[in-house]
Design a protein around this motif. Structure first.
Motif, PDB file in Angstrom:
ATOM      1  N   ALA A 218     -32.628  45.204   8.143  1.00  0.00           N
ATOM      2  CA  ALA A 218     -33.713  44.144   8.168  1.00  0.00           C
ATOM      3  C   ALA A 218     -34.357  43.938   6.992  1.00  0.00           C
ATOM      4  N   ASP A 219     -34.567  45.017   6.084  1.00  0.00           N
ATOM      5  CA  ASP A 219     -35.140  45.012   4.813  1.00  0.00           C
ATOM      6  C   ASP A 219     -34.044  44.114   3.804  1.00  0.00           C
ATOM      7  N   ALA A 220     -32.857  44.508   4.099  1.00  0.00           N
ATOM      8  CA  ALA A 220     -31.773  43.712   3.266  1.00  0.00           C
ATOM      9  C   ALA A 220     -31.537  42.538   3.526  1.00  0.00           C
ATOM     10  N   GLY A 221     -32.096  41.723   4.706  1.00  0.00           N
ATOM     11  CA  GLY A 221     -31.797  40.611   5.199  1.00  0.00           C
ATOM     12  C   GLY A 221     -30.390  40.465   5.857  1.00  0.00           C
ATOM     13  N   ARG A 222     -29.718  41.388   6.326  1.00  0.00           N
ATOM     14  CA  ARG A 222     -28.440  41.401   6.565  1.00  0.00           C
ATOM     15  C   ARG A 222     -28.437  40.756   8.027  1.00  0.00           C
ATOM     16  N   THR A 223     -27.505  39.657   8.102  1.00  0.00           N
ATOM     17  CA  THR A 223     -27.239  38.951   9.724  1.00  0.00           C
ATOM     18  C   THR A 223     -25.769  39.373   9.919  1.00  0.00           C
ATOM     19  N   LYS A 224     -25.075  39.933   9.236  1.00  0.00           N
ATOM     20  CA  LYS A 224     -23.744  40.126   9.826  1.00  0.00           C
ATOM     21  C   LYS A 224     -23.811  41.577  10.748  1.00  0.00           C
ATOM     22  N   PRO A 225     -23.382  41.400  12.127  1.00  0.00           N
ATOM     23  CA  PRO A 225     -23.507  42.417  13.114  1.00  0.00           C
ATOM     24  C   PRO A 225     -23.134  43.787  12.519  1.00  0.00           C
ATOM     25  N   LEU A 226     -23.537  44.826  12.729  1.00  0.00           N
ATOM     26  CA  LEU A 226     -23.081  46.128  12.516  1.00  0.00           C
ATOM     27  C   LEU A 226     -22.992  47.049  13.882  1.00  0.00           C
ATOM     28  N   VAL A 227     -21.699  47.758  13.813  1.00  0.00           N
ATOM     29  CA  VAL A 227     -21.330  48.524  14.910  1.00  0.00           C
ATOM     30  C   VAL A 227     -22.199  49.731  14.843  1.00  0.00           C
ATOM     31  N   TYR A 228     -22.713  50.371  16.065  1.00  0.00           N
ATOM     32  CA  TYR A 228     -23.164  51.774  15.813  1.00  0.00           C
ATOM     33  C   TYR A 228     -22.338  52.651  16.841  1.00  0.00           C
ATOM     34  N   SER A 229     -22.071  53.817  16.132  1.00  0.00           N
ATOM     35  CA  SER A 229     -21.413  54.841  17.082  1.00  0.00           C
ATOM     36  C   SER A 229     -21.632  56.193  16.784  1.00  0.00           C
ATOM     37  N   ALA A 230     -21.261  57.128  17.746  1.00  0.00           N
ATOM     38  CA  ALA A 230     -21.645  58.452  17.441  1.00  0.00           C
ATOM     39  C   ALA A 230     -20.308  59.348  17.683  1.00  0.00           C
ATOM     40  N   ALA A 231     -20.290  60.623  17.083  1.00  0.00           N
ATOM     41  CA  ALA A 231     -19.436  61.424  17.114  1.00  0.00           C
ATOM     42  C   ALA A 231     -19.789  62.789  17.970  1.00  0.00           C
ATOM     43  N   GLN A 232     -19.107  63.298  18.737  1.00  0.00           N
ATOM     44  CA  GLN A 232     -19.536  64.487  19.677  1.00  0.00           C
ATOM     45  C   GLN A 232     -18.336  65.493  19.973  1.00  0.00           C
ATOM     46  N   VAL A 233     -18.552  66.721  19.796  1.00  0.00           N
ATOM     47  CA  VAL A 233     -17.511  67.661  20.323  1.00  0.00           C
ATOM     48  C   VAL A 233     -17.583  67.376  21.688  1.00  0.00           C
ATOM     49  N   VAL A 234     -16.152  67.587  22.060  1.00  0.00           N
ATOM     50  CA  VAL A 234     -16.077  67.261  23.703  1.00  0.00           C
ATOM     51  C   VAL A 234     -15.436  68.532  24.172  1.00  0.00           C
ATOM     52  N   CYS A 235     -15.759  68.660  25.266  1.00  0.00           N
ATOM     53  CA  CYS A 235     -15.393  69.935  26.011  1.00  0.00           C
ATOM     54  C   CYS A 235     -15.484  69.670  27.575  1.00  0.00           C
ATOM     55  N   CYS A 236     -14.461  69.367  28.465  1.00  0.00           N
ATOM     56  CA  CYS A 236     -14.603  68.752  29.721  1.00  0.00           C
ATOM     57  C   CYS A 236     -13.822  69.655  30.635  1.00  0.00           C
ATOM     58  N   GLY A 237     -14.418  69.699  31.838  1.00  0.00           N
ATOM     59  CA  GLY A 237     -13.467  70.447  32.649  1.00  0.00           C
ATOM     60  C   GLY A 237     -13.871  70.039  34.235  1.00  0.00           C
ATOM     61  N   ARG A 238     -13.005  70.339  35.170  1.00  0.00           N
ATOM     62  CA  ARG A 238     -13.369  69.758  36.427  1.00  0.00           C
ATOM     63  C   ARG A 238     -14.571  70.798  37.153  1.00  0.00           C
ATOM     64  N   ASP A 239     -14.497  72.049  36.705  1.00  0.00           N
ATOM     65  CA  ASP A 239     -15.410  73.138  37.083  1.00  0.00           C
ATOM     66  C   ASP A 239     -15.868  73.980  36.141  1.00  0.00           C
ATOM     67  N   GLU A 240     -16.878  74.928  36.254  1.00  0.00           N
ATOM     68  CA  GLU A 240     -17.139  75.760  35.254  1.00  0.00           C
ATOM     69  C   GLU A 240     -16.374  76.581  34.570  1.00  0.00           C
ATOM     70  N   ALA A 241     -15.455  77.265  35.433  1.00  0.00           N
ATOM     71  CA  ALA A 241     -14.308  78.012  34.993  1.00  0.00           C
ATOM     72  C   ALA A 241     -13.424  77.162  33.919  1.00  0.00           C
ATOM     73  N   GLU A 242     -13.185  75.741  34.195  1.00  0.00           N
ATOM     74  CA  GLU A 242     -12.231  75.283  33.368  1.00  0.00           C
ATOM     75  C   GLU A 242     -13.246  74.932  32.179  1.00  0.00           C
ATOM     76  N   ILE A 243     -14.281  74.515  32.334  1.00  0.00           N
ATOM     77  CA  ILE A 243     -15.054  74.150  31.127  1.00  0.00           C
ATOM     78  C   ILE A 243     -15.228  75.481  30.060  1.00  0.00           C
ATOM     79  N   LYS A 244     -15.592  76.558  30.622  1.00  0.00           N
ATOM     80  CA  LYS A 244     -15.640  77.938  29.833  1.00  0.00           C
ATOM     81  C   LYS A 244     -14.233  78.083  29.298  1.00  0.00           C
ATOM     82  N   ARG A 245     -13.164  78.016  29.867  1.00  0.00           N
ATOM     83  CA  ARG A 245     -11.908  78.214  29.289  1.00  0.00           C
ATOM     84  C   ARG A 245     -11.709  77.500  28.269  1.00  0.00           C
ATOM     85  N   ARG A 246     -12.343  76.100  28.077  1.00  0.00           N
ATOM     86  CA  ARG A 246     -12.104  75.162  27.078  1.00  0.00           C
ATOM     87  C   ARG A 246     -12.843  75.528  25.937  1.00  0.00           C
TER      88      ARG A 246
END
Length: 308
Positions: A218-246
């Motif tokens: 806004a301060d720069a007067g930018r009108t071109k759209p900007l994509v916002y994103s995030a990066a996250q470590v992922v660790c997925c499992g169907r149950d707690e045992a699988e989550i812990k293994r990963r």
């Protein structure tokens, strides 16, 4: 919401391993395959067989894939002069048919610079060089065919460059700028970035960073759209045992990953991704640290990607 697979090959991955993950990501419907740009391992791993160059790797993957986007999160401005970097990225963009995104940052890991003889100036100078690189890349890629490009800065000088080759994407690949800085990063993102990424922060902190960049735009007067994103470590499992293994396989605690990353059952991941979406995030980079666990990537596609 688009999900991208993000890897750290310096932790121990050959080209063949990266190829397997990239092809799985493409076949399973993910939006992109990204990799870090580091030369030294981090943490308690062997790092064998050793680092692989990011842009050589992505050039090969450009010919082995046909749909997914490819890129770095992020290339360090300290690693390459801006002219040769512009040539490398433009060539890979051509080789991929216009599927490249360039994440670019200041560089931060002093150990890898010392290990391979790369100068590591002060943080202030690194930001100065980073800003000049961003300006040079835009200038080289944006120079009309048949014309030359010159630049004179404090750190880089280009004289009548032919500004070749041109990328496949008009104006050049999208530029991703990431980080959590309060002043310089938002200003540079507002001026140069096509995408702003917040890596490895909790939801509330990510929202604050998004707000700072929106204010800078806004301060720069930018009108071109900007994509916002995030990066996250992922660790997925169907149950707690699988989550812990990963979690054990990457040397992390489940409770810590639940707080600071995307960890848990598929339902938990979908809910948390939704919270990032409420902040305006359009892309989530899933940092897959165990690149040999393709079952993990398949689970993410079947139970998370399909629901966001």
């Amino acid at each position: 919401m688009r999900l991208r697979i993000f890897t750290e090959p310096q932790q121990g991955a050959s080209y063949e391993t990266q190829l397997a993950v990239a092809k799985a990501a493409e076949d399973l419907g993910f939006d992109a395959f990204f990799r870090s740009d580091h030369f030294v391992k981090m943490g308690d791993v062997t790092g064998e067989p050793g680092p692989t160059d990011s842009w050589i790797t992505l050039g090969a993957l450009a010919r082995e894939t046909s749909r997914i986007r490819l890129g770095t999160l992020v290339t360090a401005a300290t690693f390459r002069h801006p002219g040769p970097l512009a040539i490398s990225v433009a060539q890979v963009d051509q080789m991929s048919g216009g599927r490249v995104d360039l994440g670019l940052g200041t560089g931060w890991f002093d150990q890898e610079h010392a290990a391979y003889g790369i100068p590591f100036p002060s943080l202030g100078e690194r930001f100065e060089r980073f800003e000049e690189q961003l300006e040079i890349l835009a200038g080289l890629w944006g120079t009309p065919a048949g014309e030359t490009y010159s630049f004179s800065g404090d750190h880089y000088t280009l004289t009548e460059s032919p500004a070749l080759p041109k990328p496949a994407q008009a104006g050049g690949p999208p530029i991703i700028i990431g980080g959590f800085g309060a002043k310089r990063t938002p200003r540079l993102a507002a001026r140069f970035a096509d995408e702003y990424n917040v890596p490895f922060h909790q939801v509330a902190d990510t929202g604050e960073a998004f707000g700072r960049v929106r204010a800078a735009c806004a301060d720069a007067g930018r009108t071109k759209p900007l994509v916002y994103s995030a990066a996250q470590v992922v660790c997925c499992g169907r149950d707690e045992a699988e989550i812990k293994r990963r979690a054990d396989a990457i040397g992390r605690e489940v409770s810590e990953l639940r707080d600071n990353g995307l960890a848990g059952t598929p339902g938990e991941l979908v809910d948390k991704i939704g919270r990032f979406g409420e902040l305006g995030a359009e892309r989530i980079y899933l940092q897959v640290l165990d690149m040999h666990d393709l079952d993990h990537v398949e689970l993410l596609a079947a139970e998370v990607l399909s629901k966001v």
